[in-house]
Write a protein that holds these residues in place. Structure first.
Motif, PDB file in Angstrom:
ATOM      1  N   VAL A 272       4.180  -8.163  -8.919  1.00 53.41           N
ATOM      2  CA  VAL A 272       3.044  -8.438  -8.301  1.00 53.41           C
ATOM      3  C   VAL A 272       1.854  -7.143  -8.644  1.00 53.41           C
ATOM      4  N   PRO A 273       1.877  -6.758  -9.821  1.00 50.88           N
ATOM      5  CA  PRO A 273       1.354  -5.401 -10.000  1.00 50.88           C
ATOM      6  C   PRO A 273      -0.247  -5.535  -9.734  1.00 50.88           C
ATOM      7  N   SER A 274      -1.002  -6.598  -9.825  1.00 48.74           N
ATOM      8  CA  SER A 274      -2.165  -6.542  -9.273  1.00 48.74           C
ATOM      9  C   SER A 274      -2.580  -6.417  -7.965  1.00 48.74           C
TER      10      SER A 274
ATOM     11  N   LYS B 213      -3.756  -3.213  -3.273  1.00 51.12           N
ATOM     12  CA  LYS B 213      -3.526  -2.929  -1.942  1.00 51.12           C
ATOM     13  C   LYS B 213      -3.309  -1.358  -1.749  1.00 51.12           C
ATOM     14  N   SER B 214      -2.787  -0.962  -2.730  1.00 49.21           N
ATOM     15  CA  SER B 214      -2.750   0.849  -2.826  1.00 49.21           C
ATOM     16  C   SER B 214      -4.088   1.278  -2.760  1.00 49.21           C
TER      17      SER B 214
ATOM     18  N   SER C  51       0.923  -1.265   0.043  1.00 46.97           N
ATOM     19  CA  SER C  51       0.054   0.090  -0.045  1.00 46.97           C
ATOM     20  C   SER C  51       0.782   1.313   0.016  1.00 46.97           C
ATOM     21  N   TYR C  52       2.134   1.101   0.334  1.00 44.13           N
ATOM     22  CA  TYR C  52       3.116   2.246   0.602  1.00 44.13           C
ATOM     23  C   TYR C  52       4.204   2.029  -0.408  1.00 44.13           C
ATOM     24  N   GLN C  53       4.721   0.827  -1.101  1.00 46.68           N
ATOM     25  CA  GLN C  53       5.722   0.524  -1.816  1.00 46.68           C
ATOM     26  C   GLN C  53       5.139  -0.218  -3.286  1.00 46.68           C
TER      27      GLN C  53
ATOM     28  N   ALA D 226      -1.443  -2.474   8.128  1.00 44.98           N
ATOM     29  CA  ALA D 226      -0.417  -2.774   6.747  1.00 44.98           C
ATOM     30  C   ALA D 226       0.427  -4.062   7.661  1.00 44.98           C
ATOM     31  N   PRO D 227       0.282  -5.131   7.205  1.00 47.13           N
ATOM     32  CA  PRO D 227       1.389  -6.018   7.949  1.00 47.13           C
ATOM     33  C   PRO D 227       2.344  -6.072   7.122  1.00 47.13           C
TER      34      PRO D 227
END
Ligand code: NAD
Length: 250
Positions: A152-154, A159-160, A145-147, A184-185
């Motif tokens: 793993v584009p999808s 998650k973003s 969600s941050y990086q 965010a684990p």
């Protein structure tokens, strides 16, 4: 007493992906904090049920389709009479080079990780409004969600987006007493990361970058989940909390 604010006594929680990994840990923690728990899973959550006992009810549903949503809500209300907490934990990941990435790997991940999450959240929020009770929604996000991640584009897209809609929904629903937050684990030892942990080079790379010096476990998420589900977090809204052994601060 401050610890009373963390109690989930009398609350009913829906947790998706309850048969294993992080979802199972969250179900167990919520039950320990006093909640009734409805675990939603594709396969029977037998082990989770054995851990918790009569405070646990399993709803079998395939969350790759939004069609199952009304039945998840109906079965929860039929069993425990209400809904107070939703944890959107079920999620999948597909690893493939972005140059070759297939439409199927795109759609399957976006359906489970984003589309169903949004419409299940909407259905539960409507219930909160109807109950005039407020409620707590926790979206399980990710370091991605941050990086950007790799191959793993999808998953990164989903998650973003989860982190984004966590803020949108908090903005819209705070006036109903609804809190929408994310967790965010970091890199946790579950099925989700099995492939990664078996790749010696990637695994060593990741481990060397985690300040805590170890992979996380489902237990590591319990405190954050109970906090965000409880009255202790009533003024926390729209935020995604990293539980990552220090990864993002590195
Ligand atoms: P996991 O693979 O062990 O668990 C995934 C869960 O989702 C399982 O319970 C599975 O049954 C459920 N699920 C998947 N597709 C489903 C469907 N179509 N219908 C119903 N249920 C379905 O992995 P986990 O690590 O426990 O993952 C839980 C969440 O945490 C996921 O959203 C994942 O993206 C996220 N996450 C995991 C890590 C990690 O390092 N393990 C890191 C960041 C985020």
């Amino acid at each position: 007493m401050i610890l009373d604010k963390f109690s989930l006594k009398g609350k009913t929680a829906i947790v998706t992906g309850s048969n294993t990994g992080l979802g199972q840990g969250i179900c167990r923690a919520f039950a320990e904090a006093g909640a009734n728990v409805v675990g939603v899973s594709r396969r029977h959550s037998t082990e989770t049920g054995e851990m918790i006992g009569s405070a646990f009810h399993n709803v079998i549903a395939d969350l790759s389709s939004v069609e199952v949503i009304p039945s998840v809500i109906d079965q929860t209300v039929a069993k425990f009479g209400r809904v107070d907490i939703l944890v959107n934990n079920a999620g999948i990941i597909k690893r493939q080079d972005s140059l070759e990435f297939t439409e199927e790997n795109w759609d399957s991940v976006l359906n489970v990780n984003l589309k169903t999450v949004f419409f299940l959240t909407q259905a539960v929020a409507k219930k909160f409004v109807e109950q005039k009770s407020g409620g707590k929604i926790i979206n399980i996000a990710s370091m991605l969600s941050y990086q950007g991640g790799i191959r793993v584009p999808s998953y990164t897209a989903s998650k973003s987006a989860i982190r984004g809609i966590t803020m949108t929904l908090a903005n819209e629903w705070a006036k109903y007493g609804i809190n929408v937050n994310g967790i965010a684990p970091g890199y946790m030892a579950t099925n989700n990361t099995e492939q990664l942990r078996q790749d010696g080079e990637r695994s060593a790379d990741i481990l060397s970058r985690i300040p805590a010096g170890r992979w996380g476990t489902p237990d590591d998420l319990e405190g954050a989940a109970v906090f965000l589900a409880s009255a202790a977090s009533d003024y926390v809204n729209g935020f995604t909390l990293a539980v990552d052994g220090g990864w993002l601060g590195r």
